[in-house]
Design an enzyme around this catalytic site. Structure first.
Site, PDB file in Angstrom:
ATOM      1  N   CYS A  75     -12.411   2.926 -15.271  1.00  0.00           N
ATOM      2  CA  CYS A  75     -12.749   4.341 -15.052  1.00  0.00           C
ATOM      3  C   CYS A  75     -11.458   5.140 -14.959  1.00  0.00           C
ATOM      4  O   CYS A  75     -11.148   5.773 -13.954  1.00  0.00           O
ATOM      5  CB  CYS A  75     -13.582   4.503 -13.776  1.00  0.00           C
ATOM      6  N   CYS A  79     -24.438   5.683 -13.484  1.00  0.00           N
ATOM      7  CA  CYS A  79     -23.385   6.701 -13.381  1.00  0.00           C
ATOM      8  C   CYS A  79     -23.929   8.060 -13.832  1.00  0.00           C
ATOM      9  O   CYS A  79     -24.326   8.236 -14.987  1.00  0.00           O
ATOM     10  CB  CYS A  79     -22.197   6.294 -14.235  1.00  0.00           C
ATOM     11  N   CYS A 123     -16.583   3.162 -20.446  1.00  0.00           N
ATOM     12  CA  CYS A 123     -17.898   3.144 -19.790  1.00  0.00           C
ATOM     13  C   CYS A 123     -18.766   1.972 -20.255  1.00  0.00           C
ATOM     14  O   CYS A 123     -19.574   1.449 -19.492  1.00  0.00           O
ATOM     15  CB  CYS A 123     -18.617   4.462 -20.028  1.00  0.00           C
ATOM     16  N   CYS A 169     -18.298  -0.905 -18.021  1.00  0.00           N
ATOM     17  CA  CYS A 169     -18.231  -0.583 -16.589  1.00  0.00           C
ATOM     18  C   CYS A 169     -19.435  -1.198 -15.862  1.00  0.00           C
ATOM     19  O   CYS A 169     -20.579  -1.041 -16.301  1.00  0.00           O
ATOM     20  CB  CYS A 169     -18.239   0.929 -16.417  1.00  0.00           C
ATOM     21  N   GLU A 178       0.830  -1.213   0.000  1.00  0.00           N
ATOM     22  CA  GLU A 178       0.000   0.000   0.000  1.00  0.00           C
ATOM     23  C   GLU A 178       0.862   1.259   0.000  1.00  0.00           C
ATOM     24  O   GLU A 178       0.547   2.243  -0.661  1.00  0.00           O
ATOM     25  CB  GLU A 178      -0.933   0.011   1.227  1.00  0.00           C
TER      26      GLU A 178
HETATM   27  S1  SF4 Z   1     -19.675   4.647 -16.366  1.00  0.00           S
HETATM   28 FE1  SF4 Z   1     -19.050   6.188 -14.895  1.00  0.00          FE
HETATM   29  S2  SF4 Z   1     -17.996   5.063 -13.315  1.00  0.00           S
HETATM   30 FE2  SF4 Z   1     -18.111   3.741 -15.102  1.00  0.00          FE
HETATM   31  S3  SF4 Z   1     -16.235   4.076 -16.271  1.00  0.00           S
HETATM   32 FE3  SF4 Z   1     -17.750   5.487 -17.061  1.00  0.00          FE
HETATM   33  S4  SF4 Z   1     -17.454   7.322 -15.905  1.00  0.00           S
HETATM   34 FE4  SF4 Z   1     -16.457   5.716 -14.771  1.00  0.00          FE
END
Ligand code: SF4
Length: 356
Positions: A199, A215, A206, A209, A40
């Site tokens: 992200c 989002c 996205c 994601c 870390e």
């Molecule tokens: S949908 Fe939102 S959280 Fe997901 S990668 Fe895109 S910007 Fe990031």
């Protein structure tokens, strides 16, 4: 902000991490708090690919807290050399000593005790508690801040107090409700993985994601606007002259004071630019120099300023130093890179001498 915290967030992250996340880093699949703490700290401000060889070498040399506490700071900083942000190495060394003195050499598991160790902030303490002890604590490193800022469409720039307070609140609210064994680890790792691989700061993916349906930034088609850009500050430029003084395949190095930039590291002697180099060397070291050569300048960026270095190489007439307080030493060129030396000095030495 349109989004409300909900159960699905952590559920989606956990399932995505188990299927698509990263599982094979050398610091994963262990409960050893020392190994997790080390990773870390190394991962703060430094990319995974850079950290891996340093992490492995460090653990080979110091496999546990006791061996680290018995090491000299010089040896620890030598291992750290090239990784940057040397206060991290100094703090690790100091913490190992404190853990031996105050906790019998056993890494503490309670938040308050962990946070008292130098160099460990709230998010790092939480990550250690999650991965070493399976405790339910929220992490909020730079990657997670970016995800949550976008997910909630939160206003402000990273590092801004108001935004930070809000993000900590959201990070706590989003923790998985079900305390199923292993879920908090998968959840926390999932956030880190999502920030590093999906992200991302530029061109987030996205479409793949796991939280894209909720989002806020994506819904508004304004992903690029979150988080807001930090107000620009002009970086101050400082200048220094670094002296590469050679005498029979040895180079003169100075140890930096323990506090301040590059604290405790070995460095080339520095002097103000525009001063007479021959006079300076004679007055400070009692050395007469010859064959003075001006090398191309190099720049090194710190968080708050830029350092422009003017390197000069020269030969000294003798090795006798006028004022040697133990902080200046002639080091054979063949072993100079074994010492803890700052990255730009390492570059200068490599460029000018080591490959000779
Ligand atoms: S949908 Fe939102 S959280 Fe997901 S990668 Fe895109 S910007 Fe990031």
């Amino acid at each position: 902000m349109s989004n409300k915290p909900d159960f699905n967030f952590s559920f989606q992250i956990i399932h995505w991490q188990k299927a698509h996340g990263r599982h094979d880093f050398p610091w994963q699949n262990t409960r050893d708090p020392y190994a997790i703490w080390l990773s870390e700290i190394m991962l703060q401000q430094t990319r995974v690919a850079t950290v891996i060889p340093y992490y492995q070498r460090f653990l080979q040399c110091y496999p546990d807290i006791k061996s680290l506490s018995l090491a000299s700071l010089d040896d620890v900083l030598a291992l750290w050399s090239g990784l940057g942000y040397y206060s991290r190495g100094r703090n690790l060394h100091k913490s190992a000593d404190l853990i031996v003195k105050n906790h019998g050499g056993k890494f503490p598991s309670e938040s308050n005790s962990i946070k008292k160790l130098p160099g460990i902030g709230r998010s790092t303490a939480a990550a250690i508690q999650v991965f070493a002890f399976g405790k339910h604590h929220a992490i909020l490193d730079g990657n997670v801040k970016r995800i949550l800022t976008r997910y909630f469409g939160a206003k402000g720039y990273l590092g801004e107090k108001k935004l930070d307070t809000l993000l900590w609140k959201k990070a706590e609210e989003l923790l998985p409700e079900n305390k199923v064994n292993g879920d908090i680890e998968a959840y926390s790792q999932g956030l880190m993985d999502l920030g590093s691989t999906i992200c991302t700061r530029n061109k987030p993916k996205c479409a793949v994601c796991p939280i894209h349906l909720k989002c806020a930034a994506l819904q508004k088609n304004k992903v690029g606007e979150f988080p807001a850009a930090r107000p620009r500050k002009l970086l101050l430029v400082k200048e220094t002259t670094m002296l590469m003084i050679i005498r029979r395949k040895e180079i003169l190095l100075e140890r930096r004071p323990s506090k301040g930039i590059w604290g405790g590291l070995w460095c080339l002697p520095e002097m103000p630019v525009n001063e007479d180099i021959s006079l300076y060397c004679y007055q400070k070291f009692g050395l007469k120099i010859k064959q003075l050569a001006h090398m191309p300048s190099v720049e090194h960026s710190f968080t708050h300023f830029k350092l422009r270095i003017y390197p000069k190489s020269m030969l000294a007439d003798s090795k006798n130093l006028a004022t040697n307080k133990g902080e200046q030493e002639w080091i054979p060129l063949f072993r100079v890179l074994e010492l803890g030396i700052p990255a730009p000095v390492r570059i200068l030495l490599n460029l000018n001498f080591i490959n000779e």
